[in-house]
Write a protein that holds these residues in place. Structure first.
Motif, PDB file in Angstrom:
ATOM      1  N   LEU A  77      20.238  -2.631  -6.268  1.00 34.45           N
ATOM      2  CA  LEU A  77      19.927  -4.288  -6.205  1.00 34.45           C
ATOM      3  C   LEU A  77      18.833  -4.466  -5.356  1.00 34.45           C
ATOM      4  N   LEU A  78      18.526  -3.951  -4.302  1.00 35.41           N
ATOM      5  CA  LEU A  78      17.577  -4.368  -3.441  1.00 35.41           C
ATOM      6  C   LEU A  78      16.052  -4.137  -4.307  1.00 35.41           C
ATOM      7  N   CYS A  79      16.056  -2.966  -4.951  1.00 35.27           N
ATOM      8  CA  CYS A  79      14.598  -2.522  -5.748  1.00 35.27           C
ATOM      9  C   CYS A  79      14.547  -3.409  -6.762  1.00 35.27           C
ATOM     10  N   ILE A  80      15.670  -4.117  -7.582  1.00 38.28           N
ATOM     11  CA  ILE A  80      15.384  -4.816  -8.597  1.00 38.28           C
ATOM     12  C   ILE A  80      14.945  -6.200  -8.273  1.00 38.28           C
ATOM     13  N   ALA A  81      15.611  -6.567  -7.358  1.00 39.04           N
ATOM     14  CA  ALA A  81      15.004  -7.856  -6.483  1.00 39.04           C
ATOM     15  C   ALA A  81      13.688  -7.912  -5.973  1.00 39.04           C
TER      16      ALA A  81
END
Length: 160
Positions: A115-119
């Motif tokens: 989740l954090l990497c795609i954001a």
């Protein structure tokens, strides 16, 4: 979550069937999630970059910020529901040892990393696309291991 109150799940055939169905549905969800991501966002660095940032040569517009936030919001919700339910079943059924404790922590960390990497890729830099792909596949593989391990413990482990 009545299964958390039962002492012996192997003797409760109805609850064993319900948990088996739940685990099979989560298994199908995880497999279909891979195909959905492949067709919407992409599963390669090039396809994700094209989806997020567009491609001027092919006249593809970048992903709209509102659409990305809606996508991200749904991902958070589905991941949370899937992993919390799966973790509750896994903790109740699988034997607690160092390996399973590691798997439980790792699946949560990789899902959060996904989740954090795609954001971060969308808002900051495309360098986060590869860590997103790695995290995505790792949390899916670990969740699949949790499903298989839970099913095995439900039917073949006598220590429940």
């Amino acid at each position: 979550m009545r299964f958390t109150l039962l002492k012996n799940l192997q003797r409760e055939s109805l609850m064993k069937n319900i948990l088996s169905g739940l685990l099979l549905f989560i298994f199908l969800y995880l497999l279909s999630d891979i195909f959905v991501k492949q067709s919407t966002l992409g599963l390669s660095v090039e396809s994700i970059n094209t989806t997020l940032f567009g491609n001027e040569e092919e006249f593809l517009d970048p992903m709209n910020k509102a659409y990305f936030l809606e996508f991200w919001h749904m991902e958070i919700f589905f991941m949370m529901m899937t992993l919390l339910t799966l973790s509750a079943v896994f903790i109740r059924i699988a034997s607690i040892n160092k390996r399973n404790t590691f798997v439980l922590h790792a699946v949560m960390i990789f899902a959060l990393g996904d989740l954090l990497c795609i954001a971060a890729a969308y808002f900051f830099s495309s360098v986060f696309v590869l860590p997103h792909i790695i995290s995505f596949f790792l949390w899916h593989l670990l969740a699949l291991y949790m499903i298989v391990s839970s099913l095995w413990g439900l039917y073949y482990d006598t220590s429940l």
